[in-house]
Design a protein around this motif. Structure first.
Motif, PDB file in Angstrom:
ATOM      1  N   SER A 167      30.424  88.339  54.469  1.00  0.00           N
ATOM      2  CA  SER A 167      31.696  87.875  54.015  1.00  0.00           C
ATOM      3  C   SER A 167      32.590  87.870  55.297  1.00  0.00           C
ATOM      4  O   SER A 167      32.826  89.060  56.024  1.00  0.00           O
ATOM      5  CB  SER A 167      32.049  88.912  52.935  1.00  0.00           C
ATOM      6  N   ILE A 168      33.462  86.951  55.243  1.00  0.00           N
ATOM      7  CA  ILE A 168      34.282  86.577  56.575  1.00  0.00           C
ATOM      8  C   ILE A 168      35.993  86.456  56.105  1.00  0.00           C
ATOM      9  O   ILE A 168      35.891  85.575  55.086  1.00  0.00           O
ATOM     10  CB  ILE A 168      33.851  85.556  57.437  1.00  0.00           C
ATOM     11  N   PHE A 169      36.728  87.223  56.571  1.00  0.00           N
ATOM     12  CA  PHE A 169      38.026  87.111  56.278  1.00  0.00           C
ATOM     13  C   PHE A 169      38.593  85.897  57.016  1.00  0.00           C
ATOM     14  O   PHE A 169      38.445  85.698  58.246  1.00  0.00           O
ATOM     15  CB  PHE A 169      38.910  88.288  56.577  1.00  0.00           C
ATOM     16  N   VAL A 170      39.137  84.903  56.228  1.00  0.00           N
ATOM     17  CA  VAL A 170      39.816  83.684  56.957  1.00  0.00           C
ATOM     18  C   VAL A 170      40.988  83.393  56.180  1.00  0.00           C
ATOM     19  O   VAL A 170      41.300  83.311  55.158  1.00  0.00           O
ATOM     20  CB  VAL A 170      38.944  82.465  56.792  1.00  0.00           C
ATOM     21  N   GLU A 171      41.914  83.066  57.354  1.00  0.00           N
ATOM     22  CA  GLU A 171      43.225  82.395  56.994  1.00  0.00           C
ATOM     23  C   GLU A 171      43.039  81.189  56.384  1.00  0.00           C
ATOM     24  O   GLU A 171      42.333  80.236  56.771  1.00  0.00           O
ATOM     25  CB  GLU A 171      44.251  82.525  58.050  1.00  0.00           C
TER      26      GLU A 171
ATOM     27  N   LYS B 293      40.148  77.054  60.580  1.00  0.00           N
ATOM     28  CA  LYS B 293      39.772  78.450  60.615  1.00  0.00           C
ATOM     29  C   LYS B 293      37.969  78.447  60.301  1.00  0.00           C
ATOM     30  O   LYS B 293      37.340  79.310  60.847  1.00  0.00           O
ATOM     31  CB  LYS B 293      40.382  79.208  59.517  1.00  0.00           C
TER      32      LYS B 293
ATOM     33  N   ALA C   9      35.854  81.899  48.493  1.00  0.00           N
ATOM     34  CA  ALA C   9      36.863  82.445  47.505  1.00  0.00           C
ATOM     35  C   ALA C   9      38.361  82.508  48.165  1.00  0.00           C
ATOM     36  O   ALA C   9      38.324  83.195  49.160  1.00  0.00           O
ATOM     37  CB  ALA C   9      36.509  83.736  46.907  1.00  0.00           C
ATOM     38  N   SER C  10      39.527  82.051  47.579  1.00  0.00           N
ATOM     39  CA  SER C  10      40.510  81.906  48.118  1.00  0.00           C
ATOM     40  C   SER C  10      41.382  82.299  47.379  1.00  0.00           C
ATOM     41  O   SER C  10      41.709  82.346  46.180  1.00  0.00           O
ATOM     42  CB  SER C  10      40.699  80.132  48.436  1.00  0.00           C
TER      43      SER C  10
ATOM     44  N   ASP D 158      47.191  82.155  50.766  1.00  0.00           N
ATOM     45  CA  ASP D 158      47.006  82.175  52.426  1.00  0.00           C
ATOM     46  C   ASP D 158      46.017  82.655  52.968  1.00  0.00           C
ATOM     47  O   ASP D 158      45.602  82.234  54.182  1.00  0.00           O
ATOM     48  CB  ASP D 158      48.474  83.055  52.687  1.00  0.00           C
ATOM     49  N   PHE D 159      45.199  83.363  52.099  1.00  0.00           N
ATOM     50  CA  PHE D 159      43.869  83.768  52.954  1.00  0.00           C
ATOM     51  C   PHE D 159      42.726  83.786  51.689  1.00  0.00           C
ATOM     52  O   PHE D 159      42.632  83.489  50.787  1.00  0.00           O
ATOM     53  CB  PHE D 159      44.003  85.293  53.481  1.00  0.00           C
TER      54      PHE D 159
ATOM     55  N   VAL E 128      37.937  84.491  51.357  1.00  0.00           N
ATOM     56  CA  VAL E 128      36.984  85.341  52.099  1.00  0.00           C
ATOM     57  C   VAL E 128      35.748  84.078  51.927  1.00  0.00           C
ATOM     58  O   VAL E 128      35.545  83.440  50.896  1.00  0.00           O
ATOM     59  CB  VAL E 128      36.398  86.703  51.131  1.00  0.00           C
TER      60      VAL E 128
ATOM     61  N   LYS F 262      31.908  83.398  52.270  1.00  0.00           N
ATOM     62  CA  LYS F 262      30.758  83.952  52.146  1.00  0.00           C
ATOM     63  C   LYS F 262      29.548  82.883  52.481  1.00  0.00           C
ATOM     64  O   LYS F 262      29.537  81.761  52.035  1.00  0.00           O
ATOM     65  CB  LYS F 262      30.402  84.359  50.762  1.00  0.00           C
TER      66      LYS F 262
ATOM     67  N   ASN G 266      35.491  88.820  67.621  1.00  0.00           N
ATOM     68  CA  ASN G 266      36.742  89.335  66.830  1.00  0.00           C
ATOM     69  C   ASN G 266      36.998  88.848  65.457  1.00  0.00           C
ATOM     70  O   ASN G 266      38.061  88.737  65.320  1.00  0.00           O
ATOM     71  CB  ASN G 266      37.804  89.553  68.036  1.00  0.00           C
ATOM     72  N   ILE G 267      35.780  88.566  64.907  1.00  0.00           N
ATOM     73  CA  ILE G 267      36.155  88.089  63.642  1.00  0.00           C
ATOM     74  C   ILE G 267      35.897  89.085  62.562  1.00  0.00           C
ATOM     75  O   ILE G 267      35.310  89.922  62.601  1.00  0.00           O
ATOM     76  CB  ILE G 267      35.003  86.843  63.284  1.00  0.00           C
ATOM     77  N   THR G 268      36.661  89.047  61.578  1.00  0.00           N
ATOM     78  CA  THR G 268      36.686  90.150  60.378  1.00  0.00           C
ATOM     79  C   THR G 268      35.852  89.755  59.690  1.00  0.00           C
ATOM     80  O   THR G 268      35.662  89.040  58.821  1.00  0.00           O
ATOM     81  CB  THR G 268      38.012  90.207  59.758  1.00  0.00           C
TER      82      THR G 268
END
Lengths: 166, 427
Positions: A30-34, A39, A60-61, A64-65, A67, A69, A86-88
């Motif tokens: 699962s990655i946090f993306v703006e 991105k 899943a949006s 503004d941001f 996740v 998957k 440095n990816i969340t």
């Protein structure tokens, strides 16, 4: 473990068996993306350069941001590489369920879960072999319970390597 | 325990007498400058602080207007150094020092460092800018005076910083709080745990406003003690006020500075304990004395005795510089109030930016803050909950409804110098 053996095991133990959680575990990143151009592409670039293959994904949006998957071969390696960049990112347990690619099979799966009061936090499908089988990725809160119920209902659950060998 | 016990623990009465004596010397000395010759011609001997408080304030504008030499009281041949502000808006503020002025200042910083626990045996890595800026050089001379081995590395180049820390077993650093937080991510990337792999004990942070939450965060990440310091270039630089081991307020060295808190609107002197603008007078600087200088920094005097035994009064953490205040749809907000909320949430990183702009004649407050990679659990629900929570907390604190944007770690611009945290597009 062979399916037949498992089945017997479950029947013998009257569903209360203590198989090791993880025997059927698969992983999702699962990655946090703006929510901005480029991105998602940044992620696919990092993974592609390391020959990591994305087998399925879902986004899943929330404005503004969001996740992202992804199901990828070698999730642990992918996790490490993304961290280094440095990816969340976090690695999560999911159930990868194989169903037949025909009408009624998804309904059957969902029916089993709902009658057992298992709520889906998220769910998405990957078609792995056209007309033959599909994989449904499900995220649930009651993870071990869902695993037991699905096994008891003869539903095939895949681990990481099985997803890619289909 | 004390660098100069008799001065640090001097009885209040004696300190008051000493200050009156020094103020008289100062007034006479100041009259040698073009600026104070005019300003002070009515003032002869003062017998009390209330006498002194009749003298008008000196402002930053006065210093600018007096550029370059109107405040100088001595012949240029006796000046050994100048420090200067950047002067991006108008004339820079220039401060001159004699040899003795510098010695006094260095001694003051040695006193501060000693108070925080630095000893001759320590290895001091000075990660502040050298040059016209007073922070780097000030601490450099203070540390040398104290006798600690000093590494004059300056800021930036994180790899080299870490290399020096490892090879020379650095125990004390002087660093911008924003850089301390950023350096930690570099340490993580290199797989170095500062708690286990480094010898750090003490960090001095300053030169940019920061909150108690930021300090605690740095302490936690590095496993060290972090001491807050206060200073401004007009009053030499660092060393004006400093925290002791109790870390609850900064002892303002009253043998070197006379301090008042005033109502910034009316100029009225406020009693101890009340919040207002700090006004300072140099007591020992010969080359360029400054009398009743309006620092524009908002704080208060902390009441009560300190357990460390020092009698010099303490000032509270600077709440903000009156220039930093943002007015958003009529509501006064200090950026520090926002930082305080952001730093409390462990799911958020340390880097943030506040932006204000006009939309349909209304001020809109945007806060962009980075996510902390380590506390991401992978669900959208958690992120939404976090966003809501931060908005709620901010609304309670500042009384304005902000728009909070969560952004990726490392995506906000990083500065080598002081962090730029506020961008006001209305200007």
């Amino acid at each position: 473990m062979k399916e037949k053996q498992l089945e017997l095991l479950i029947i013998e133990n009257n569903l209360n068996l203590n198989f090791k959680i993880g025997d059927f575990m698969a992983h999702q990143l699962s990655i946090f993306v703006e929510n901005k151009p480029g991105k998602f592409e940044k992620i696919t670039k990092i993974l592609g350069e390391k020959d990591l293959n994305i087998r399925g994904f879902s986004v899943a949006s929330s404005g503004d941001f969001g996740v992202l998957k992804i199901i990828v071969n070698n999730p642990e390696k992918a996790f490490e590489i993304l961290k280094e960049n440095n990816i969340t990112v976090s690695i999560r347990n999911i159930l990868a369920v194989q169903i037949d690619d025909n009408s009624g099979s998804l309904h059957n799966l969902l029916n089993i879960l709902s009658t057992n009061n298992i709520n889906l936090e998220d769910c998405y499908g990957i078609s792995v072999a056209y007309n033959k089988s599909a994989v449904i990725i499900i995220e649930v809160e009651k993870y071990p319970e869902a695993e037991k119920i699905l096994l008891a209902n003869n539903i095939r659950i895949l681990n990481d390597s099985e997803i890619y060998s289909l | 325990m004390y660098w100069e016990e008799s001065i640090e623990t001097i009885k209040r009465d004696d300190l008051d007498k000493y200050q009156i004596k020094m103020l008289n010397i100062l007034i006479n000395q100041a009259k040698n400058s073009t600026f104070y010759k005019k300003r002070l011609f009515n003032y002869e001997k003062i017998n009390s602080f209330s006498d002194f408080q009749k003298i008008p304030f000196t402002t930053k504008q006065d210093l600018r207007d007096g550029f370059p030499y109107d405040f100088l009281t001595i012949d240029i041949k006796d000046v050994v150094r100048l420090h200067s502000s950047s002067g991006t808006t108008g004339n820079p503020t220039v401060i001159f020092h004699t040899k003795n002025d510098l010695d006094e200042w260095s001694n003051l910083i040695a006193r501060c460092m000693y108070m925080a626990g630095v000893r001759k045996e320590d290895i001091f890595q000075n990660i502040m800018s050298y040059g016209l800026f007073t922070g780097g050089i000030g601490f450099h001379y203070g540390a040398e005076k104290l006798g600690a081995m000093t590494i004059p590395i300056g800021p930036g180049n994180s790899k080299r910083q870490i290399w020096f820390m490892e090879k020379f077993k650095t125990t004390v650093v002087h660093i911008l709080p924003s850089y301390a937080l950023r350096l930690y991510t570099h340490l993580q990337e290199e797989g170095i745990d500062p708690k286990k792999d480094l010898s750090l004990k003490i960090a001095f942070v300053g030169a940019e406003p920061h909150t108690e939450e930021t300090r605690r965060k740095i302490e936690e990440l590095y496993g060290i003690k972090v001491y807050n310091s206060y200073g401004l270039s007009e009053m030499n630089g660092p060393g004006v006020a400093f925290e002791c081991e109790y870390q609850n307020g900064m002892h303002l060295w009253e043998d070197n500075y006379y301090a008042e808190i005033i109502n910034p609107e009316t100029g009225e002197v406020l009693p101890d304990g009340e919040e207002g603008e700090l006004v300072l007078t140099t007591l020992k600087r010969t080359a360029m004395p400054i009398i009743r200088y309006r620092t524009r920094d908002l704080t208060r005097i902390i009441l009560g005795k300190c357990s460390c035994g020092r009698t010099h009064r303490k000032i509270d953490r600077i709440k903000g510089r009156s220039d930093d205040m943002l007015i958003i749809n009529g509501v006064n907000i200090f950026p520090m109030q926002i930082e305080q909320i952001l730093m409390k949430a462990k799911e958020l990183g340390a880097n943030y930016i506040i932006e204000v702009q006009k939309e349909n004649f209304m001020d809109k407050l945007y806060i962009k803050v980075e996510i902390n990679n380590q506390f991401f659990n992978g669900t959208l629900e958690e992120l939404e909950r976090l966003q809501k929570h931060i908005i709620e907390e901010l609304k309670n604190e500042i009384g304005v409804n902000p728009i909070v944007k969560l952004v990726e770690s490392g995506s906000l611009p990083q500065n080598e110098g002081k962090a730029v945290r506020v961008i006001d597009h209305r200007k």
